[in-house]
Scaffold this motif. Structure first.
Motif, PDB file in Angstrom:
ATOM      1  N   MET A   3    -113.850 -30.369 -79.730  1.00 22.83           N
ATOM      2  CA  MET A   3    -112.769 -29.518 -80.074  1.00 22.83           C
ATOM      3  C   MET A   3    -111.998 -30.261 -81.082  1.00 22.83           C
ATOM      4  O   MET A   3    -111.342 -31.209 -80.521  1.00 22.83           O
ATOM      5  CB  MET A   3    -112.393 -28.801 -78.873  1.00 22.83           C
ATOM      6  N   PRO A   4    -111.386 -29.545 -82.121  1.00 26.01           N
ATOM      7  CA  PRO A   4    -110.460 -30.165 -83.034  1.00 26.01           C
ATOM      8  C   PRO A   4    -109.072 -30.261 -82.732  1.00 26.01           C
ATOM      9  O   PRO A   4    -108.716 -29.412 -81.599  1.00 26.01           O
ATOM     10  CB  PRO A   4    -110.348 -29.455 -84.147  1.00 26.01           C
ATOM     11  N   HIS A   5    -108.339 -31.296 -82.822  1.00 23.64           N
ATOM     12  CA  HIS A   5    -106.859 -31.265 -82.330  1.00 23.64           C
ATOM     13  C   HIS A   5    -106.008 -30.328 -82.794  1.00 23.64           C
ATOM     14  O   HIS A   5    -106.239 -29.679 -83.852  1.00 23.64           O
ATOM     15  CB  HIS A   5    -106.364 -32.750 -82.744  1.00 23.64           C
ATOM     16  N   ILE A   6    -105.214 -29.741 -82.156  1.00 21.32           N
ATOM     17  CA  ILE A   6    -104.386 -28.634 -82.537  1.00 21.32           C
ATOM     18  C   ILE A   6    -103.060 -29.168 -83.058  1.00 21.32           C
ATOM     19  O   ILE A   6    -102.458 -30.296 -82.453  1.00 21.32           O
ATOM     20  CB  ILE A   6    -103.686 -27.689 -81.028  1.00 21.32           C
TER      21      ILE A   6
END
Length: 668
Positions: free
Chosen positions: A1-4
């Motif tokens: 999951m990509p970073h926020i």
């Protein structure tokens, strides 16, 4: 999951701007509302190329201090509210502080502003949220904003921009709404270096309606004044006779703000109940003053919708205000006096099902076969010389005359006379009459087989039947003549044809005749120039739709002048429209075209033709001469395509003489 991650300021500004700024009309709305909140008494709006490349808003309001100009372009920077309690008592048009920041994020903005007490003004530029320089400059009191190249940094939004004329019409429409909401302010609208409209700012609402909507629209308005202790309703409503086919001209203003309210429309239309036709809608320019604590304007991004804490109270105030205005003018009682008694509508035949009504006429006697049907002139038989019978086989002269009786006499009797001396037999022999040989020119004479210059043709080919074009053309069958007897109930034409009784619905028949003319383009031949051009006020959407379909309308016989939007001038119309209310016909055309815009669907365009035909056709109860009825009945009978009106109702019924005699017990 990509970073926020947190979005960059530039991206967040573009996203936020997309919620507020949709098109040039959105920019004009926000800036004009700011000018009104600044206390301006004169506002000028100028656009070029639909507002996509140039917009200018000039006002004579309070102006801004030099140090406040850069702050005004920050998001959520405003001088209209400061605490959360202020949200319950909003008395200004703007309060969020998003407009200037959103506009600066997607356009190039220049501001010139000066307060009345200052010796000089301020000039400030900002483009795509990139701040420019703040300089001193000379300028008049008030604020001037110049917006150039809207969406210059958002190419994807530019792709969805419509044509310049459509965007300009949208801008003009929103400025008209705001000008009606504040008649105390003098507005001027300039479009491509031409003044489109202006108001005097006298504070008279009727004067603003007259200046914006035109003389005809203002003349048909009824004043409204009502107060119930909490809500106050003022303004004007249209007379029931001049209702429209849509709600475009229903203008509701809540505390000086133009809004779209379904509740207000329902209350208005309830007040007109039983006064207007089904499918028609009343017009109005109504001002509702409601306590700010009873209305919530912070429910829509563009503040175009509101919510009432006591919706029923607002609806009742509007309903009784309009109802009292209509009763005061005597409109309700006028229409009630013209009501037709119920007993007049119960006069049909008791047992109509006993009549058989065939869709197509049938002859009472069987038609003989084609070879046995005599015709005039006598048909010629071409046979080779060796097959021609000798002269002694010729029938007597009197019998021959009976065989070649005229076609009309034989068709009327539906029988063929045979020779007097012939006896009834199943199939009498074919009797031929010897004809003298026909002289053939030398150049057409049949050559000998040995001398034929043709490789694949012999002399026998030249003895065949001549080419069809050399034969005498067949006699054209005379059209059946319909004889009109009269008219009953001022709507149904009675006509006689042979042994049939024809009943035409003259309105449905005439409607279909006009529809066929419009669809085929034949109505263009009957186009008539108007000595006095008819001017019709339309909404900007309807005006744009007409502009984009001028060629189609011209093919139907209509010619329009579109030089003064949103007023449409009719220069020529088909002849069958001259006796009608041209303003109403043009309004119906524009409304139907607006449904499909520049590329209307087939059914949408057909609906427009239906509407024009229905409006132009003879109506039930109209007086018609016997000659007019005769011409209409004959045209309908001759054209087999005219058997139903455009809405599907039958145009005529046929009752045979046999069926009538059967009802009167003359036949078993």
């Amino acid at each position: 999951m990509p970073h926020i991650t947190v979005l960059q300021k530039e991206i967040s500004e573009l996203i936020a701007a997309g919620e507020v700024i949709e098109r040039p009309a959105s920019v004009i709305k926000e800036l004009v509302e700011n000018a009104i909140d600044a206390g301006a008494s004169h506002i000028t709006v100028e656009i070029k190329h639909g507002g996509t490349t140039y917009m200018r808003i000039v006002d004579d309001g309070c102006g801004m201090a030099p140090e406040d100009v850069p702050t005004a372009f920050l998001r959520h920077a405003t001088s209209k509210i400061s605490t959360k309690e202020d949200l319950d008592q909003i008395g200004t048009l703007g309060f969020r502080g998003e407009a200037l920041a959103s506009i600066a994020a997607v356009a190039k903005v220049t501001v010139l502003t000066k307060r009345k007490g200052d010796a000089y003004g301020s000039s400030y530029t900002i483009a795509g949220s990139s701040e420019g320089t703040l300089e001193q400059t000379g300028c008049p009191d008030g604020t001037t904003l110049i917006i150039r190249d809207l969406f210059f940094n958002v190419p994807v939004r530019q792709k969805f921009m419509k044509r310049d004329v459509t965007e300009a019409n949208a801008v003009s429409q929103i400025v008209q709404k705001i000008a009606l909401s504040h008649p105390e302010i003098a507005f001027r609208m300039i479009r491509d270096n031409r003044t489109e409209f202006r108001t005097d700012g006298s504070g008279d609402l009727y004067g603003a309606i007259y200046a914006i909507c035109g003389k005809e629209f203002a003349h048909d308005m009824i004043p409204v004044e009502y107060e119930d202790g909490m809500n106050h309703v003022t303004g004007y409503v249209g007379k029931p006779l001049y209702s429209r086919s849509n709600r475009t001209f229903q203008n509701f203003f809540i505390n000086g703000r133009y809004v779209r309210s379904r509740a207000c429309s329902v209350a208005l239309e309830n007040a007109y109940q039983n006064l207007i036709m089904v499918g028609k809608f009343p017009t109005c320019v109504l001002m509702l003053t409601v306590p700010p604590s009873q209305v919530d304007v912070n429910i829509h991004p563009a503040k175009a919708e509101v919510r009432f804490s006591n919706e029923k109270a607002v609806m009742d105030s509007l309903y009784f205000g309009v109802k009292n205005a209509l009763m005061k003018n005597g409109l309700i009682y006028e229409f009630q006096m013209e009501r037709v008694p119920q007993k007049d509508w119960t006069a049909p035949v008791e047992e109509p099902q006993q009549f058989t009504q065939p869709t197509l006429p049938e002859p009472t006697a069987p038609v003989p076969a084609i070879p046995e049907m005599p015709a005039e002139p006598e048909p010629e038989v071409f046979l080779p010389p060796e097959l021609i019978p000798p002269a002694k086989t010729t029938v007597p002269a009197e019998s021959s005359r009976q065989v070649v009786a005229p076609l009309a006499t034989a068709a009327a009797a539906y029988t063929v006379r045979m020779p007097a001396e012939s006896k009834p037999e199943p199939k009498p022999p074919l009797e031929l009459t010897r004809r003298e040989p026909v002289s053939v020119p030398a150049q057409l004479a049949a050559p000998d087989a040995e001398e034929s210059p043709y490789q694949f043709l012999s002399a026998k080919a030249f003895q065949r039947r001549p080419e069809p074009e050399q034969l005498p053309p067949p006699k054209a069958e005379a059209p059946e003549k319909v004889r009109v007897i009269g008219e009953i109930f001022q709507n149904y034409i009675l006509a006689e044809l042979d042994d049939r009784l024809l009943i035409f619905d003259k309105h449905a028949a005439h409607e279909r005749v006009i529809f066929e003319r419009l669809k085929s383009g034949a109505s263009r031949q009957t186009s008539q120039m108007l000595l006095r051009e008819s001017e019709t006020l339309l909404s900007m959407d309807e005006f744009s739709a007409v502009q984009e379909n001028l060629e189609r309308l011209e093919a139907m016989g209509f010619q329009f002048d579109c030089s003064d939007p949103p007023r449409l001038r009719a220069k020529a119309v088909p002849s069958f429209v001259l006796d009608l209310n041209i303003d109403e016909v043009v309004t119906e055309i524009a409304h139907n075209l607006a449904l499909g815009k520049s590329d209307p669907q087939v059914h949408t365009f057909q609906d427009m033709l239906h509407t024009i035909a229905c409006k132009s056709a003879i109506r039930s109860g109209d007086h018609s001469t016997l000659e007019e009825l005769q011409q209409l009945a004959q045209e309908v009978w001759d054209n087999e395509a005219i058997r139903h009106c455009p809405h599907g109702r039958p145009v005529l019924f046929v009752i045979r003489k046999y069926d009538l005699e059967k009802q009167f017990r003359r036949r078993v």
